[in-house]
Motif scaffolding. Sequence first.
Motif, PDB file in Angstrom:
ATOM      1  N   TRP A 127       0.833  -1.204   0.000  1.00 24.76           N
ATOM      2  CA  TRP A 127       0.000   0.000   0.000  1.00 24.76           C
ATOM      3  C   TRP A 127       0.869   1.257   0.000  1.00 24.76           C
ATOM      4  CZ3 TRP A 127      -5.185   0.734  -0.396  1.00 24.76           C
ATOM      5  CH2 TRP A 127      -5.986  -0.398  -0.333  1.00 24.76           C
ATOM      6  N   LEU A 128       1.982   1.211   0.722  1.00 22.00           N
ATOM      7  CA  LEU A 128       2.890   2.352   0.759  1.00 22.00           C
ATOM      8  C   LEU A 128       3.468   2.617  -0.626  1.00 22.00           C
ATOM      9  CD1 LEU A 128       4.002   4.364   2.818  1.00 22.00           C
ATOM     10  CD2 LEU A 128       5.906   2.827   3.186  1.00 22.00           C
ATOM     11  N   ARG A 129       3.844   1.557  -1.329  1.00 21.96           N
ATOM     12  CA  ARG A 129       4.368   1.692  -2.692  1.00 21.96           C
ATOM     13  C   ARG A 129       3.283   2.244  -3.623  1.00 21.96           C
ATOM     14  NH1 ARG A 129       6.990  -2.448  -2.470  1.00 21.96           N
ATOM     15  NH2 ARG A 129       5.358  -3.966  -2.918  1.00 21.96           N
ATOM     16  N   ALA A 130       2.048   1.727  -3.490  1.00 21.40           N
ATOM     17  CA  ALA A 130       0.940   2.222  -4.314  1.00 21.40           C
ATOM     18  C   ALA A 130       0.680   3.703  -4.039  1.00 21.40           C
ATOM     19  CB  ALA A 130      -0.317   1.409  -4.043  1.00 21.40           C
ATOM     20  N   GLN A 131       0.752   4.101  -2.779  1.00 22.57           N
ATOM     21  CA  GLN A 131       0.547   5.512  -2.435  1.00 22.57           C
ATOM     22  C   GLN A 131       1.620   6.375  -3.080  1.00 22.57           C
ATOM     23  OE1 GLN A 131       2.682   7.315   0.109  1.00 22.57           O
ATOM     24  NE2 GLN A 131       1.614   9.128  -0.549  1.00 22.57           N
ATOM     25  N   ARG A 132       2.864   5.908  -3.080  1.00 20.81           N
ATOM     26  CA  ARG A 132       3.950   6.664  -3.716  1.00 20.81           C
ATOM     27  C   ARG A 132       3.710   6.796  -5.214  1.00 20.81           C
ATOM     28  NH1 ARG A 132       8.700   3.388  -2.784  1.00 20.81           N
ATOM     29  NH2 ARG A 132       9.568   4.715  -4.391  1.00 20.81           N
ATOM     30  N   ILE A 133       3.266   5.718  -5.862  1.00 17.96           N
ATOM     31  CA  ILE A 133       3.043   5.748  -7.308  1.00 17.96           C
ATOM     32  C   ILE A 133       1.882   6.685  -7.655  1.00 17.96           C
ATOM     33  CG2 ILE A 133       2.283   4.335  -9.271  1.00 17.96           C
ATOM     34  CD1 ILE A 133       3.928   2.021  -7.954  1.00 17.96           C
ATOM     35  N   VAL A 134       0.801   6.596  -6.898  1.00 10.70           N
ATOM     36  CA  VAL A 134      -0.352   7.473  -7.152  1.00 10.70           C
ATOM     37  C   VAL A 134       0.036   8.933  -6.935  1.00 10.70           C
ATOM     38  CG1 VAL A 134      -2.644   8.120  -6.302  1.00 10.70           C
ATOM     39  CG2 VAL A 134      -2.100   5.726  -6.708  1.00 10.70           C
ATOM     40  N   THR A 135       0.728   9.213  -5.843  1.00  8.38           N
ATOM     41  CA  THR A 135       1.155  10.582  -5.560  1.00  8.38           C
ATOM     42  C   THR A 135       2.086  11.094  -6.654  1.00  8.38           C
ATOM     43  OG1 THR A 135       0.949  10.255  -3.176  1.00  8.38           O
ATOM     44  CG2 THR A 135       2.352  12.066  -3.895  1.00  8.38           C
ATOM     45  N   GLY A 136       3.076  10.295  -7.031  1.00  6.06           N
ATOM     46  CA  GLY A 136       3.999  10.698  -8.090  1.00  6.06           C
ATOM     47  C   GLY A 136       3.287  10.915  -9.415  1.00  6.06           C
ATOM     48  N   GLY A 137       2.346  10.038  -9.735  1.00  2.47           N
ATOM     49  CA  GLY A 137       1.592  10.188 -10.978  1.00  2.47           C
ATOM     50  C   GLY A 137       0.759  11.457 -10.997  1.00  2.47           C
ATOM     51  N   MET A 138       0.106  11.750  -9.870  1.00  2.00           N
ATOM     52  CA  MET A 138      -0.713  12.963  -9.797  1.00  2.00           C
ATOM     53  C   MET A 138       0.155  14.216  -9.880  1.00  2.00           C
ATOM     54  SD  MET A 138      -3.608  11.724  -7.018  1.00  2.00           S
ATOM     55  CE  MET A 138      -3.729  13.325  -6.337  1.00  2.00           C
TER      56      MET A 138
END
Length: 142
Positions: A111-122
């Motif tokens: 979940w932490l990795r997914a949060q980083r990817i979503v944040t970076g993408g946004m």
Amino acid sequence: MIRLAGAAYLLWLAWQAVRPGGVSVFAVRDVPPDSPGRLFTMGLMTNLLNPKIAVLYITVIPQFVDVSRGDVLLQGVVLGGLQIAVAATVNSSIVLAAGGVAGFLAHRPGWLRAQRIVTGGMLGALAVTIAVPGGASHLLAG
């Protein structure tokens, strides 16, 4: 130039979020403790130097003061006090929610990795939107 500098900064933040070995904003880290006096001073200076608060107290709150309802100063103090109470409640809720999210993510690396990817993408998408003349409407019109 300011628009492009802002876009470049957002791209840098996006890279910091998605790069290998990047750290999430919600990652739990040990930080040296500060004294209550230092924390109070930092909070006080942040609020005193925040122009949004001055604008609020000078332009918005006086609109709700009614001269026919009595002491104008008292009305201003009551309205200011209500604003402070609401702001303290909202900020406390944000702190508690962020602490809860950090605790949740601390035990779930996926979940932490997914949060980083979503944040970076946004952040990356926002940077591109800012950098391209016409913004998102120009990109969508294609």
